[in-house]
Design a protein around this motif. Structure first.
Motif, PDB file in Angstrom:
ATOM      1  N   HIS A 240       0.771  -1.105  -0.026  1.00  0.00           N
ATOM      2  CA  HIS A 240       0.011   0.065   0.162  1.00  0.00           C
ATOM      3  C   HIS A 240       0.897   1.339   0.137  1.00  0.00           C
ATOM      4  O   HIS A 240       0.863   2.049  -0.890  1.00  0.00           O
ATOM      5  CB  HIS A 240      -0.881  -0.099   1.079  1.00  0.00           C
ATOM      6  CG  HIS A 240      -1.824   1.193   1.190  1.00  0.00           C
ATOM      7  ND1 HIS A 240      -1.341   2.580   1.357  1.00  0.00           N
ATOM      8  CD2 HIS A 240      -3.191   1.299   0.648  1.00  0.00           C
ATOM      9  CE1 HIS A 240      -2.322   3.260   1.312  1.00  0.00           C
ATOM     10  NE2 HIS A 240      -3.547   2.674   0.849  1.00  0.00           N
TER      11      HIS A 240
ATOM     12  N   HIS B 163      -9.477   3.208  -7.200  1.00  0.00           N
ATOM     13  CA  HIS B 163      -8.426   2.686  -7.859  1.00  0.00           C
ATOM     14  C   HIS B 163      -8.826   1.452  -8.956  1.00  0.00           C
ATOM     15  O   HIS B 163      -9.735   0.789  -8.649  1.00  0.00           O
ATOM     16  CB  HIS B 163      -7.564   1.976  -6.651  1.00  0.00           C
ATOM     17  CG  HIS B 163      -7.106   2.960  -5.741  1.00  0.00           C
ATOM     18  ND1 HIS B 163      -6.869   4.241  -6.021  1.00  0.00           N
ATOM     19  CD2 HIS B 163      -7.260   3.088  -4.516  1.00  0.00           C
ATOM     20  CE1 HIS B 163      -6.552   4.875  -4.950  1.00  0.00           C
ATOM     21  NE2 HIS B 163      -6.566   4.264  -3.999  1.00  0.00           N
TER      22      HIS B 163
ATOM     23  N   HIS C 115      -2.175   6.690  -2.478  1.00  0.00           N
ATOM     24  CA  HIS C 115      -2.236   7.408  -1.322  1.00  0.00           C
ATOM     25  C   HIS C 115      -1.237   6.969  -0.331  1.00  0.00           C
ATOM     26  O   HIS C 115      -1.244   7.296   1.050  1.00  0.00           O
ATOM     27  CB  HIS C 115      -3.600   7.243  -0.452  1.00  0.00           C
ATOM     28  CG  HIS C 115      -4.897   7.565  -1.363  1.00  0.00           C
ATOM     29  ND1 HIS C 115      -5.702   6.852  -1.891  1.00  0.00           N
ATOM     30  CD2 HIS C 115      -5.038   8.729  -2.235  1.00  0.00           C
ATOM     31  CE1 HIS C 115      -6.617   7.510  -2.580  1.00  0.00           C
ATOM     32  NE2 HIS C 115      -6.386   8.779  -2.726  1.00  0.00           N
TER      33      HIS C 115
HETATM   34 ZN    ZN Z   1      -6.006   4.657  -2.011  1.00  0.00          ZN
END
Ligand code: ZN
Length: 505
Positions: free
Chosen positions: A106, A164, A142
């Motif tokens: 992430h 996304h 992000h």
């Molecule tokens: Zn995101």
């Protein structure tokens, strides 16, 4: 050719109380070995990698490491992170000779004591594989890009859109990796840290300044020698030492070009900084009034302060309380308004009472008890469910856990024992027998991911609800983020051209 494949994904909300443990990862499937390869076919960035690998002329042996995915939430327990890291590293240490490592991340995960889990993990992976083996990472855009991430990874490829398309990001990163392996030319990398932070209100890449910034990245990728331009508008609830926006540029081998484009992208975001703070949020009572007046099709009420995909707990009562108050004068037969809320104790009470019973509960506002308080509800238990697993396209299997459907007048409340992916998905209502098409409005615990309700959507209201993911970022107690930063510090000057890699440099 042998390539190791792994995934570690969690998006941390620094202001979210409680801590995330191993069970949160198990709920989404903690996979190793052959199971990883079977479960991730067609799912997320690893699914994209597998697709591209299967299309290569020479056979690719994919060495499975581990897959740990937990959506968004509170900081991860240090012990849980160490355990997950070992799950990834143990098979890597025994993998033998590798041509590359493809590690889906992430980019905004923290634990109790470590601000930058991805930087830590990449350093550990690099230590095992040595300096020469390509290490490629698809990331959520992000993410918080840190110096350690750039130091240890070779390619950091972000999502091109919000909402996304994780599979597409995996395909893009995998193509860059295979191009590299075939031509033997290591890509050049440059980046800028941009000293700004903005709320989620302008995060959609289909409109406004975010559309302009991402479109410019795509345009720059058309230039000769440019492989990837990834903007990283960091998610705004991450209070960490290197927090802030960033951009990463990869070129075939031209470091000077990469640096120039990183500066150009940084400068563009900086010039648009005030635009990123514009908002159309409505205050809660006004939004709910408009919901009850909404006649045609489905109205989406975006609970911006309680965005579960952003790390909030999903137990905010601001909109629910107002729905109940204003709904008291509405006939129960009116078109229903759907609202989810997380409350494990209320789920237990609903199960104990049974379908058909009337219950009086103090609902929600327990996990986020800083911005929220429980709301008293008297309602009928209309349905219950447990152990429901939904197979969501490109997202894999999603466990919904135990739920109770409560009806209070026109308000249909789905109480979940735990927050999860389904909380912003129609499957939450459908699996309890509700029809989304018949509803007047639905509360979604997200500020961006409305796409699952697109077939029914007629109107959207962003509700200015307080909570762990609220847009008023000044309400949080920031202690880690580097200063000065826009907009918290009145006099921030920044020049992308001369900027070092970190805003402090
Ligand atoms: Zn995101």
């Amino acid at each position: 050719m042998r390539i190791a494949l792994g995934e570690f994904v969690q998006e941390t909300g620094s202001f979210t109380p409680a801590r995330m443990n191993r069970a949160a990862f198990e709920a989404y499937g903690l996979y190793q070995g052959v199971e990883l390869l079977e479960q991730l076919a067609g799912v997320g960035p690893p699914g994209g990698f597998l697709e591209v690998a299967a299309r290569q002329q020479q056979p690719i042996e994919v060495v499975p490491l581990a897959r740990a995915w937990a959506g968004a939430g509170a900081k991860i327990l240090d012990a849980t992170y160490r355990e997950l890291r070992e799950m990834l590293l143990v098979p890597l240490r025994t993998a033998g000779e590798l041509d590359a490592v493809f590690l889906s991340l992430h980019g905004a995960a923290s634990s109790e004591r470590e601000d930058d889990l991805e930087g830590d993990l990449l350093a550990a992976v690099r230590e095992v594989i040595g300096p020469e083996v390509p290490l490629v990472c698809p990331l959520d855009h992000h993410a918080n890009i840190t110096s350690r991430m750039v130091e240890h990874a070779d390619l950091l490829v972000g999502h091109e859109t919000q909402p996304h398309d994780p599979l597409a990001t995996g395909v893009k990163a995998a193509r860059l990796l295979f191009d590299w392996l075939h031509c033997g030319q290591k890509p050049a990398i440059a980046w800028r840290k941009i000293p700004m932070i903005t709320p989620q209100d302008q995060f959609l890449t289909s409109q406004g300044p975010m559309q302009a910034w991402f479109a410019w990245a795509r345009a720059l990728e058309q230039q000769d020698g440019v492989l990837d331009v990834s903007p990283y508008p960091m998610q705004p609830w991450l209070d960490v030492a290197e927090g802030g926006w960033a951009v990463v540029v990869h070129t075939t081998d031209d470091a000077e070009l990469a640096d120039r484009l990183a500066a150009e992208m940084g400068a563009m975001a900086w010039e648009l900084r005030a635009e990123f703070w514009k908002s159309s949020r409505l205050e809660v009572a006004d939004a709910v009034r408009q919901a009850y007046g909404h006649e045609d099709g489905l109205l989406i009420l975006s609970d911006t302060g309680d965005s579960v995909y952003g790390g909030a707990p999903g137990d905010s009562t601001w909109i629910l309380r107002e729905l109940l108050t204003q709904g008291a004068t509405q006939p129960a037969s009116a078109r229903p308004l759907l609202v989810p809320i997380v409350d494990a104790a209320a789920v237990e009470a609903g199960f104990a009472a049974g379908v058909g019973a009337e219950v009086s509960l103090s609902l929600g506002g327990k996990i986020d008890n800083q911005f929220n308080q429980p709301v008293d509800v008297t309602a009928e238990v209309v349905a219950v469910s447990e152990n429901h697993v939904a197979d969501v396209a490109e997202r894999g299997c999603v466990e919904i856990g135990r739920t109770v459907l409560l009806q209070a007048g026109p308000v249909q409340i789905v109480v979940l024992a735990a927050a999860g992916f389904a909380i912003c998905h129609p499957i939450l209502y459908q699996h309890l027998g509700l029809e989304v098409a018949a509803a007047r409005a639905v509360v979604v615990k997200t500020a961006s991911n409305f796409q699952f309700f697109a077939p029914w959507r007629r109107r959207l209201i962003r509700v200015d609800s307080p909570g762990m993911t609220q847009s008023d970022l000044s309400a949080f107690h920031w202690s880690r983020i580097p200063r000065p930063i826009y907009p918290f510090d009145a006099e921030v000057t920044w020049n992308a051209e001369n900027a070092g890699r970190l805003p402090s440099a």
